[in-house]
Design a protein around this motif. Sequence first.
Motif, PDB file in Angstrom:
ATOM      1  N   UNK A  59      -2.514   4.566  10.929  1.00  0.00           N
ATOM      2  CA  UNK A  59      -3.711   5.330  10.580  1.00  0.00           C
ATOM      3  C   UNK A  59      -3.734   5.213   9.017  1.00  0.00           C
ATOM      4  N   UNK A  60      -2.527   4.907   8.399  1.00  0.00           N
ATOM      5  CA  UNK A  60      -2.964   4.894   6.791  1.00  0.00           C
ATOM      6  C   UNK A  60      -3.448   3.709   6.522  1.00  0.00           C
ATOM      7  N   UNK A  61      -3.243   2.401   7.260  1.00  0.00           N
ATOM      8  CA  UNK A  61      -3.799   1.213   6.916  1.00  0.00           C
ATOM      9  C   UNK A  61      -5.386   1.166   7.592  1.00  0.00           C
ATOM     10  N   UNK A  62      -5.570   1.904   8.609  1.00  0.00           N
ATOM     11  CA  UNK A  62      -7.107   1.776   9.434  1.00  0.00           C
ATOM     12  C   UNK A  62      -7.879   2.562   8.971  1.00  0.00           C
ATOM     13  N   UNK A  63      -7.619   3.721   7.894  1.00  0.00           N
ATOM     14  CA  UNK A  63      -8.675   4.615   7.461  1.00  0.00           C
ATOM     15  C   UNK A  63      -8.784   4.269   6.194  1.00  0.00           C
ATOM     16  N   UNK A 107       4.706  -2.724   5.323  1.00  0.00           N
ATOM     17  CA  UNK A 107       4.290  -4.043   6.053  1.00  0.00           C
ATOM     18  C   UNK A 107       4.679  -5.127   5.249  1.00  0.00           C
ATOM     19  N   UNK A 108       4.472  -5.023   4.052  1.00  0.00           N
ATOM     20  CA  UNK A 108       5.000  -6.044   3.115  1.00  0.00           C
ATOM     21  C   UNK A 108       6.328  -6.240   3.110  1.00  0.00           C
ATOM     22  N   UNK A 109       7.085  -5.242   3.137  1.00  0.00           N
ATOM     23  CA  UNK A 109       8.559  -5.412   3.248  1.00  0.00           C
ATOM     24  C   UNK A 109       9.055  -5.953   4.663  1.00  0.00           C
TER      25      UNK A 109
END
Length: 110
Positions: A59-63, A107-109
Amino acid sequence: MGKMTIQQMIVQLAGGMGTSIQIFMVTLVFSLPLGLVVAFGRMSKNKYLQAIVKVYISIMRGTPLMLQLMVVYFGPYYLFGLKMGSGYRLWAAFIGFVINYAAYFAEIYR
């Protein structure tokens, strides 16, 4: 309507730059460790926790961030009837940026 002088423009721009730097610093200080916690949740052996964190990240990355900021700012009033003061604007920006960037850092971690 009167003209603004160069000095008045610089003062207003400097105020906005100060606020931007403040938002940037708060975002870094809180989203980096929160992203690490979220990354651990994403890599957890617990399938329920893993699923919840996966939905959060999606949700956080897709909006769009602007939509998230609007939800954080207007959400308390429309969902719970809470009237927030004018100082809440900056807090809403802090919260919105931190939860957004924590998902990216997770996601980076990972």
